[in-house]
Write an enzyme that holds these catalytic residues in place. Sequence first.
Site, PDB file in Angstrom:
ATOM      1  N   ARG A 107      18.769  -4.582 -65.895  1.00  0.00           N
ATOM      2  CA  ARG A 107      17.697  -3.669 -66.349  1.00  0.00           C
ATOM      3  C   ARG A 107      16.289  -4.187 -66.067  1.00  0.00           C
ATOM      4  NH1 ARG A 107      20.768  -3.041 -71.047  1.00  0.00           N
ATOM      5  NH2 ARG A 107      22.238  -1.323 -70.819  1.00  0.00           N
ATOM      6  N   LYS A 129       5.879   1.833 -56.050  1.00  0.00           N
ATOM      7  CA  LYS A 129       7.009   2.652 -55.571  1.00  0.00           C
ATOM      8  C   LYS A 129       8.035   1.714 -54.950  1.00  0.00           C
ATOM      9  CE  LYS A 129       5.284   7.307 -54.490  1.00  0.00           C
ATOM     10  NZ  LYS A 129       5.058   8.330 -53.441  1.00  0.00           N
ATOM     11  N   GLU A 171      -1.246   3.823 -41.808  1.00  0.00           N
ATOM     12  CA  GLU A 171      -1.474   4.014 -43.253  1.00  0.00           C
ATOM     13  C   GLU A 171      -2.940   3.723 -43.607  1.00  0.00           C
ATOM     14  OE1 GLU A 171       0.804   5.500 -44.920  1.00  0.00           O
ATOM     15  OE2 GLU A 171       2.806   4.593 -44.717  1.00  0.00           O
ATOM     16  N   LYS A 208      -6.266   2.515 -52.380  1.00  0.00           N
ATOM     17  CA  LYS A 208      -4.965   2.966 -52.898  1.00  0.00           C
ATOM     18  C   LYS A 208      -4.877   2.710 -54.405  1.00  0.00           C
ATOM     19  CE  LYS A 208       0.021   2.833 -52.591  1.00  0.00           C
ATOM     20  NZ  LYS A 208       1.251   2.616 -51.863  1.00  0.00           N
ATOM     21  N   GLU A 218       2.741   9.734 -59.974  1.00  0.00           N
ATOM     22  CA  GLU A 218       2.641  10.818 -58.995  1.00  0.00           C
ATOM     23  C   GLU A 218       2.897  12.204 -59.599  1.00  0.00           C
ATOM     24  OE1 GLU A 218       3.799  10.306 -54.508  1.00  0.00           O
ATOM     25  OE2 GLU A 218       5.256  11.697 -55.364  1.00  0.00           O
ATOM     26  N   ARG A 222      -1.855  11.349 -57.141  1.00  0.00           N
ATOM     27  CA  ARG A 222      -1.248  10.353 -56.248  1.00  0.00           C
ATOM     28  C   ARG A 222      -0.637  11.000 -55.004  1.00  0.00           C
ATOM     29  NH1 ARG A 222       2.360   4.959 -57.473  1.00  0.00           N
ATOM     30  NH2 ARG A 222       2.622   4.453 -55.281  1.00  0.00           N
ATOM     31  N   ASN A 226       0.385  10.777 -49.922  1.00  0.00           N
ATOM     32  CA  ASN A 226       1.524  11.232 -49.138  1.00  0.00           C
ATOM     33  C   ASN A 226       1.096  12.096 -47.948  1.00  0.00           C
ATOM     34  OD1 ASN A 226       4.708  12.338 -49.268  1.00  0.00           O
ATOM     35  ND2 ASN A 226       4.313  10.377 -50.253  1.00  0.00           N
ATOM     36  N   HIS A 229       3.162  12.640 -44.701  1.00  0.00           N
ATOM     37  CA  HIS A 229       4.541  12.223 -44.975  1.00  0.00           C
ATOM     38  C   HIS A 229       5.534  13.373 -45.103  1.00  0.00           C
ATOM     39  CE1 HIS A 229       2.533   8.426 -45.610  1.00  0.00           C
ATOM     40  NE2 HIS A 229       3.680   7.799 -45.801  1.00  0.00           N
ATOM     41  N   HIS A 233       8.047  12.033 -42.786  1.00  0.00           N
ATOM     42  CA  HIS A 233       9.369  11.610 -43.270  1.00  0.00           C
ATOM     43  C   HIS A 233      10.481  12.447 -42.643  1.00  0.00           C
ATOM     44  CE1 HIS A 233       8.343   9.210 -47.209  1.00  0.00           C
ATOM     45  NE2 HIS A 233       8.308   8.464 -46.129  1.00  0.00           N
ATOM     46  N   HIS A 249       7.942   3.745 -39.323  1.00  0.00           N
ATOM     47  CA  HIS A 249       7.374   4.601 -40.375  1.00  0.00           C
ATOM     48  C   HIS A 249       5.946   5.045 -40.020  1.00  0.00           C
ATOM     49  CE1 HIS A 249       6.630   6.224 -44.363  1.00  0.00           C
ATOM     50  NE2 HIS A 249       5.526   5.489 -44.434  1.00  0.00           N
TER      51      HIS A 249
HETATM   52  N1  LIG Z   1       6.387   1.644 -51.434  1.00  0.00           N
HETATM   53  C1  LIG Z   1       5.401   2.191 -50.760  1.00  0.00           C
HETATM   54  O1  LIG Z   1       4.378   2.600 -51.322  1.00  0.00           O
HETATM   55  C2  LIG Z   1       5.496   2.286 -49.276  1.00  0.00           C
HETATM   56  C3  LIG Z   1       4.338   2.577 -48.533  1.00  0.00           C
HETATM   57  C4  LIG Z   1       4.453   2.663 -47.149  1.00  0.00           C
HETATM   58  C5  LIG Z   1       5.670   2.429 -46.525  1.00  0.00           C
HETATM   59  N2  LIG Z   1       6.757   2.130 -47.268  1.00  0.00           N
HETATM   60  C6  LIG Z   1       8.042   1.825 -46.615  1.00  0.00           C
HETATM   61  O2  LIG Z   1       7.858   0.629 -45.851  1.00  0.00           O
HETATM   62  C7  LIG Z   1       8.826   0.604 -44.803  1.00  0.00           C
HETATM   63  C8  LIG Z   1       8.172   0.190 -43.512  1.00  0.00           C
HETATM   64  O3  LIG Z   1       7.622  -1.095 -43.681  1.00  0.00           O
HETATM   65  P1  LIG Z   1       7.224  -1.998 -42.428  1.00  0.00           P
HETATM   66  O4  LIG Z   1       6.516  -1.192 -41.439  1.00  0.00           O
HETATM   67  O5  LIG Z   1       6.601  -3.210 -42.969  1.00  0.00           O
HETATM   68  O6  LIG Z   1       8.649  -2.289 -41.778  1.00  0.00           O
HETATM   69  P2  LIG Z   1       9.689  -3.498 -41.921  1.00  0.00           P
HETATM   70  O7  LIG Z   1       9.781  -4.004 -43.280  1.00  0.00           O
HETATM   71  O8  LIG Z   1      10.932  -3.006 -41.268  1.00  0.00           O
HETATM   72  O9  LIG Z   1       9.035  -4.622 -41.015  1.00  0.00           O
HETATM   73  C9  LIG Z   1       8.865  -4.378 -39.644  1.00  0.00           C
HETATM   74  C10 LIG Z   1       9.510  -5.449 -38.775  1.00  0.00           C
HETATM   75  O10 LIG Z   1       8.650  -6.587 -38.725  1.00  0.00           O
HETATM   76  C11 LIG Z   1       9.369  -7.775 -39.062  1.00  0.00           C
HETATM   77  N3  LIG Z   1       8.390  -8.626 -39.700  1.00  0.00           N
HETATM   78  C12 LIG Z   1       7.863  -8.492 -40.940  1.00  0.00           C
HETATM   79  N4  LIG Z   1       6.860  -9.362 -41.109  1.00  0.00           N
HETATM   80  C13 LIG Z   1       6.767 -10.083 -39.990  1.00  0.00           C
HETATM   81  C14 LIG Z   1       5.904 -11.128 -39.561  1.00  0.00           C
HETATM   82  N5  LIG Z   1       4.890 -11.547 -40.323  1.00  0.00           N
HETATM   83  N6  LIG Z   1       6.085 -11.660 -38.342  1.00  0.00           N
HETATM   84  C15 LIG Z   1       7.074 -11.182 -37.540  1.00  0.00           C
HETATM   85  N7  LIG Z   1       7.903 -10.192 -37.869  1.00  0.00           N
HETATM   86  C16 LIG Z   1       7.749  -9.648 -39.083  1.00  0.00           C
HETATM   87  C17 LIG Z   1      10.498  -7.292 -39.929  1.00  0.00           C
HETATM   88  O11 LIG Z   1      11.562  -8.193 -39.915  1.00  0.00           O
HETATM   89  C18 LIG Z   1      10.845  -5.965 -39.271  1.00  0.00           C
HETATM   90  O12 LIG Z   1      11.686  -6.206 -38.162  1.00  0.00           O
HETATM   91  C19 LIG Z   1       9.419   1.988 -44.729  1.00  0.00           C
HETATM   92  O13 LIG Z   1      10.710   1.955 -45.266  1.00  0.00           O
HETATM   93  C20 LIG Z   1       8.505   2.827 -45.607  1.00  0.00           C
HETATM   94  O14 LIG Z   1       9.178   3.898 -46.186  1.00  0.00           O
HETATM   95  C21 LIG Z   1       6.691   2.047 -48.624  1.00  0.00           C
HETATM   96  O1  LIG Z   2       2.243   5.087 -52.618  1.00  0.00           O
HETATM   97  C1  LIG Z   2       2.405   6.296 -52.412  1.00  0.00           C
HETATM   98  O2  LIG Z   2       2.368   7.126 -53.322  1.00  0.00           O
HETATM   99  C2  LIG Z   2       2.661   6.793 -51.059  1.00  0.00           C
HETATM  100  O3  LIG Z   2       2.971   7.965 -50.890  1.00  0.00           O
HETATM  101  C3  LIG Z   2       2.522   5.825 -49.926  1.00  0.00           C
HETATM  102  C4  LIG Z   2       3.333   6.191 -48.686  1.00  0.00           C
HETATM  103  O4  LIG Z   2       2.649   5.626 -47.577  1.00  0.00           O
HETATM  104  C5  LIG Z   2       4.736   5.591 -48.678  1.00  0.00           C
HETATM  105  O5  LIG Z   2       5.343   5.835 -47.443  1.00  0.00           O
HETATM  106  C6  LIG Z   2       5.658   5.990 -49.811  1.00  0.00           C
HETATM  107  O6  LIG Z   2       6.798   5.181 -49.831  1.00  0.00           O
HETATM  108  C7  LIG Z   2       6.122   7.416 -49.700  1.00  0.00           C
HETATM  109  O7  LIG Z   2       6.711   7.757 -50.896  1.00  0.00           O
HETATM  110  P1  LIG Z   2       7.728   8.973 -51.067  1.00  0.00           P
HETATM  111  O8  LIG Z   2       7.612   9.262 -52.521  1.00  0.00           O
HETATM  112  O9  LIG Z   2       7.259  10.094 -50.197  1.00  0.00           O
HETATM  113  O10 LIG Z   2       9.054   8.468 -50.655  1.00  0.00           O
HETATM  114 ZN   LIG Z   3       3.932   5.752 -45.820  1.00  0.00          ZN
END
Ligand SMILES: NC(=O)c1ccc[n+]([C@@H]2O[C@H](COP(=O)([O-])OP(=O)(O)OC[C@H]3O[C@@H](n4cnc5c(N)ncnc54)[C@H](O)[C@@H]3O)[C@@H](O)[C@H]2O)c1
Ligand SMILES: O=C(O)C(=O)C[C@@H](O)[C@H](O)[C@H](O)COP(=O)(O)O
Ligand SMILES: [Zn+2]
Length: 346
Positions: A107, A129, A171, A208, A218, A222, A226, A229, A233, A249
């Site tokens: 949990r 998120k 982003e 942000k 959200e 918030r 998006n 997206h 997405h 992404h």
């Molecule tokens: N939670 C949120 O608010 C939020 C916001 C935006 C995106 N996302 C999510 O984030 C994900 C994309 O993240 P990403 O673009 O970082 O992709 P990722 O985590 O897949 O990383 C991209 C690649 O770079 C490599 N890598 C990472 N750091 C490195 C470094 N310093 N040097 C060399 N290689 C490195 C990783 O191993 C991977 O192969 C998606 O799933 C997206 O939905 C979430």
């Molecule tokens: O933080 C947020 O809120 C965002 O929407 C940031 C986005 O860049 C990110 O890709 C997020 O993971 C999208 O969320 P989702 O709720 O559409 O899955």
């Molecule tokens: Zn995003």
Amino acid sequence: MNNSLYIGPEALPALAEMARRPAVSQVWVLADSNTARQCYPMLKPHLPAEHTLIEIAAGEEYKTLATCETVWNQLTEQRADRYALLLNLGGGVVTDLGGFCAALYKRGIRFVQVPTTLLAQVDASVGGKTGVDFLGFKNHLGVFQEPAAVCIEPRFLETLDPRQLKSGYAEVVKHWLIADATAFAEQRQQGMFVEDWTPIIRESVALKQRIVEQDPLESGLRKVLNFGHTVGHALESYLLLQPGREILHGEAVAAGMVCEAWLSHQKGLLSPEELDKIETFLFSIYDKVQFVTLETDAIADLARQDKKNAGSIINCTLLEAIGRAVYDQPVTVAEIAESLRYYHRL
Ligand SMILES: NC(=O)c1ccc[n+]([C@@H]2O[C@H](COP(=O)([O-])OP(=O)(O)OC[C@H]3O[C@@H](n4cnc5c(N)ncnc54)[C@H](O)[C@@H]3O)[C@@H](O)[C@H]2O)c1
Ligand SMILES: O=C(O)C(=O)C[C@@H](O)[C@H](O)[C@H](O)COP(=O)(O)O
Ligand SMILES: [Zn+2]
């Protein structure tokens, strides 16, 4: 431990201090196969000698419940208790999945985001998120759970592939388009030429955070984060399920922003001049995402699963102007398909 943010040379020393607090029973590091090799050596000297590294496969296709199970198995086998601390060392896949694993394990155990991609440093590590993809739908399972801290060391970017850097930049551009017209205008002159990412990371994170603080779960505002997206997405999900056609992404979001800027214009919100500025800037950086017009209906249909929707209404975030976003704008699947055809023709 409060939710704290560290950006720059103080980030890893701050992490070192947190990991040594008496209230922490065990330190775990979650990395993917690349960050274990390329980033963990920079982190390791800051950790207590006793810690355990969990390594998962790299890539969006592993952002799944199955990968979470492997993480939970290791935590369970080595009897991690509620006072364990999980450090998520990686891009958005590791920070999203690691945050989700931490939030559910017994949990909830504390976790710290240590983002290593530009995308994760400016966006994914901030705002709480967490989640994984499910049945090909992006972040379909997840929870809002703030980390104990976010520790951003821009030097991690030194080993990052240029394509990944560009993906993260999408982003940053999104943040400007929804809330900072001045930064967009300034950067438009320079394209993607950036010598030092630190100021951009600081400003993007602050922008942000200002939004998330007002609406952490959200329910309204918030949703502006998006922008790009709803279509992005849908495209990302569609291509993720087709081996060899996957896109990053940020690449999907860049395409989504063109489509949603066009929808904004179609709905009388965005001027043709501003639409043109957005398209010209994005196409000066990103290649066009490849799909054929026959696929546009199937791609658009995936937007029915978007988390911003209410019942059968697809709620999109659109732009009234560069720097001003409006959320909960209803669009139809047919309009989304039309925006994809527009993008395809450009
Ligand atoms: N939670 C949120 O608010 C939020 C916001 C935006 C995106 N996302 C999510 O984030 C994900 C994309 O993240 P990403 O673009 O970082 O992709 P990722 O985590 O897949 O990383 C991209 C690649 O770079 C490599 N890598 C990472 N750091 C490195 C470094 N310093 N040097 C060399 N290689 C490195 C990783 O191993 C991977 O192969 C998606 O799933 C997206 O939905 C979430
Ligand atoms: O933080 C947020 O809120 C965002 O929407 C940031 C986005 O860049 C990110 O890709 C997020 O993971 C999208 O969320 P989702 O709720 O559409 O899955
Ligand atoms: Zn995003």
